[in-house]
Design a protein around this motif. Structure first.
Motif, short mmCIF file in Angstrom:
data_model
loop_
_atom_site.label_atom_id
_atom_site.label_comp_id
_atom_site.label_asym_id
_atom_site.label_seq_id
_atom_site.Cartn_x
_atom_site.Cartn_y
_atom_site.Cartn_z
N ASP A 181 0.87 -1.40 -0.05
CA ASP A 181 0.07 0.05 -0.08
C ASP A 181 0.93 1.18 0.03
OD1 ASP A 181 -2.10 1.86 0.21
OD2 ASP A 181 -2.56 1.38 2.19
N PRO A 182 1.58 1.54 -1.26
CA PRO A 182 2.52 2.43 -1.25
C PRO A 182 2.17 3.72 -0.89
CG PRO A 182 2.18 1.66 -3.34
CD PRO A 182 1.50 0.65 -2.35
N GLY A 183 0.94 4.01 -0.91
CA GLY A 183 0.47 5.71 -0.86
C GLY A 183 -0.29 5.62 0.44
N ARG A 184 -0.41 4.51 1.23
CA ARG A 184 -1.25 4.59 2.50
C ARG A 184 -2.41 5.18 1.97
NH1 ARG A 184 0.13 0.81 6.14
NH2 ARG A 184 2.30 1.03 6.98
N ALA A 185 -3.17 4.58 1.05
CA ALA A 185 -4.33 5.02 0.74
C ALA A 185 -5.32 4.03 1.36
CB ALA A 185 -4.35 5.02 -0.92
N TYR A 186 -5.04 3.02 1.66
CA TYR A 186 -6.19 1.96 2.28
C TYR A 186 -5.83 1.79 3.80
CZ TYR A 186 -7.06 1.85 -2.37
OH TYR A 186 -7.49 2.35 -3.80
N SER A 187 -4.61 2.02 4.38
CA SER A 187 -4.34 1.63 5.60
C SER A 187 -3.52 2.49 6.38
CB SER A 187 -3.63 0.42 5.49
OG SER A 187 -2.30 0.47 5.01
N TYR A 188 -3.50 2.42 7.74
CA TYR A 188 -2.44 3.14 8.68
C TYR A 188 -2.22 2.39 9.61
CZ TYR A 188 -2.10 7.74 6.56
OH TYR A 188 -1.88 8.92 6.00
N PRO A 189 -0.73 2.15 10.09
CA PRO A 189 -0.38 1.21 11.11
C PRO A 189 -0.75 1.62 12.43
CG PRO A 189 1.48 2.50 10.24
CD PRO A 189 0.40 3.13 9.32
N TRP A 190 -1.18 0.58 13.16
CA TRP A 190 -1.58 0.72 14.63
C TRP A 190 -0.25 0.52 15.64
CZ3 TRP A 190 -5.43 2.05 17.26
CH2 TRP A 190 -5.60 1.66 18.87
N THR A 191 0.61 -0.39 15.22
CA THR A 191 1.75 -0.62 15.75
C THR A 191 2.99 -1.06 14.93
OG1 THR A 191 1.36 -2.57 16.61
CG2 THR A 191 1.05 -1.12 18.02
N GLY A 192 4.43 -0.85 15.23
CA GLY A 192 5.32 -1.63 14.51
C GLY A 192 5.85 -2.93 15.15
N ILE A 193 6.33 -4.06 14.86
CA ILE A 193 6.52 -5.10 15.35
C ILE A 193 8.12 -5.47 15.02
CG2 ILE A 193 6.03 -7.59 15.96
CD1 ILE A 193 3.14 -6.48 14.82
N SER A 194 9.02 -5.35 16.12
CA SER A 194 10.38 -5.58 15.91
C SER A 194 10.77 -7.00 16.10
CB SER A 194 11.23 -4.35 16.68
OG SER A 194 10.72 -3.37 16.05
N THR A 195 11.63 -7.73 15.43
CA THR A 195 11.97 -9.12 15.95
C THR A 195 13.86 -8.70 16.12
OG1 THR A 195 10.52 -10.18 14.43
CG2 THR A 195 12.55 -11.44 15.19
N VAL A 196 14.02 -9.19 17.60
CA VAL A 196 15.35 -9.00 18.05
C VAL A 196 15.89 -10.20 18.51
CG1 VAL A 196 14.80 -6.31 18.49
CG2 VAL A 196 14.57 -8.22 20.17
N ILE A 197 17.04 -10.11 18.71
CA ILE A 197 17.69 -11.40 19.70
C ILE A 197 17.55 -10.92 21.26
CG2 ILE A 197 19.64 -12.47 20.27
CD1 ILE A 197 20.69 -12.19 17.39
#
Length: 415
Positions: A181-197
């Motif tokens: 969704d390169p223009g964020r025309a249909y969505s907006y993030p609620w949260t980001g989720i990071s994978t770490v060690i």
């Protein structure tokens, strides 16, 4: 809707929020159940691209017919979300940010925690959406790969940009241009989720664990290493360790990563591939080190000072949960206003203080510091430029790739 930045919480409210960080949540975060979907689910994965300050025009393959909007006459919005993904008062009787939205706008929110798994939830709403009917929800929150699929199918309403002044202005750069969704025309993030060690310093004898190579090759960790049952996280982190780019890898790259992990299985370096139960094993030391979700690490550290985390030098995998307005939703305008409300910095700060995942709102640190300075300085919640620059998204997959890749991964983990 006016571009509005409300006053911050009072001293009494701040104390309640701080207490909720340790007393208001369950032992496990909502994220630990997030990625349990089956092989061959025919999804399309994706994540945020990592550069770009503006939002370009969006491209779209499908299209949802405009539905009648009843927002003006029906002052309500029906919001489906995951459990433990919304702030709640100390007495567990109210949800402060939702209550403030209703007080300000007169729009009542029917809030339901009825998303337990992406595939399961999609099964609930798919028949209505496929038939061009209202799915009974105005706003839903799903993971990036499912958001990508729904947009591609044309089962999501295009958002009215005029109702999103806060979202447009405050969306952090790293979330602005997902390839699905390169223009964020249909969505907006609620949260980001990071994978770490993550590692237990007591279990490692004080040794720092900061690379996938170390997880797979360090003899002192043999039999006490864990990897995630989520394909994108485990393979994505391994691709980075191999010097590959998760946003531009080939079939051969994928097979190389699977082969690298298979060696770890064969020589019994890997104890197991884990899902929602890794937190207890890590805290006890049964797992000395593992791949983990950052939100869980923050919560574990509150109770166990031996829990540490590291960002590998090549970077880490990031994904997102995203707000969508389903096709034929009755209250599109109300739902869009609710999305924009959560991009007001004081509101975003209160939410971030409760759920402990990456906040997608640029400039939230100042407001979060009023609640808890330690959280405001935690780059797992508010990434600085250096942290954001190390994040990588797993590229979108075709349904054919999804099926082939998941089958290989299932064979690896013994599913």
């Amino acid at each position: 809707m006016d571009h509005h930045e409300p006053d911050g919480p009072s001293a009494v409210e701040l104390a309640a929020i701080r207490r909720s960080l340790t007393n208001g949540r369950g032992a496990l975060s909502r994220r630990t159940a997030l990625r349990a979907f089956g092989v061959g689910a025919l999804t399309v994965g994706g994540g945020a691209a990592l550069s770009g300050c503006g939002i370009p025009p969006a491209k779209r393959e499908g299209g949802a017919a405009a539905a009648d909007d009843h927002s003006e006459k029906e002052k309500q919005v029906v919001f489906s979300n995951w459990t433990e993904y919304m702030d709640i008062s100390e007495d567990n009787k109210s949800r402060p940010t939702l209550a403030e939205f209703t007080k300000r706008t007169g729009i009542k929110v029917k809030y339901t925690e009825d998303i337990n798994d992406n595939v399961e939830f999609f099964g609930k709403i798919q028949p209505q959406l496929a038939a061009g009917q209202d799915a009974g929800r105005d706003l839903i929150n799903v993971t990036d790969w499912l958001a990508a699929r729904m947009i591609r199918l044309g089962w999501v309403q295009k958002l009215d940009a005029a109702l999103l002044p806060n979202a447009y202005a405050n969306l952090a750069p790293q979330f602005r241009r997902p390839d699905w969704d390169p223009g964020r025309a249909y969505s907006y993030p609620w949260t980001g989720i990071s994978t770490v060690i993550a590692y237990n310093a007591k279990a490692t004898g004080g040794k720092k664990v900061d690379s996938v190579s170390q997880l797979l090759d360090d003899p002192s960790l043999k039999g006490r290493v864990g990897f995630l049952t989520e394909m994108r996280d485990t393979v994505g982190m391994t691709l980075l360790d191999l010097g590959k780019t998760p946003g531009r890898f080939t079939d051969a790259d994928y097979d190389e990563a699977i082969g690298r992990l298979q060696k770890g299985v064969d020589k019994k370096q890997i104890r197991r591939f884990h899902g929602n139960d890794y937190t207890s094993d890590l805290s006890k030391g049964d797992l000395a080190a593992c791949l983990a979700w950052a939100g869980d690490v923050i919560q574990l550290q509150a109770d166990n000072p031996d829990i540490r985390y590291a960002i590998p030098a090549p970077g880490y995998i990031t994904s997102s949960d995203n707000l969508l307005v389903p096709a034929q939703a009755r209250h599109q305008r109300n739902a869009t206003r609710l999305i924009d409300y959560y991009y007001e910095r004081p509101v975003a700060a209160r939410l971030a203080a409760y759920i402990n995942y990456v906040c997608p709102v640029e400039g939230v640190a100042e407001e979060l510091a009023k609640i808890d300075p330690e959280l405001a300085g935690n780059t797992l919640i508010v990434p600085d430029k250096a942290m954001a620059a190390k994040s990588h998204a797993f590229r979108s997959l075709s349904s054919e790739e999804e099926k082939a890749y998941e089958e290989k991964f299932a064979k690896l983990i013994g599913a």
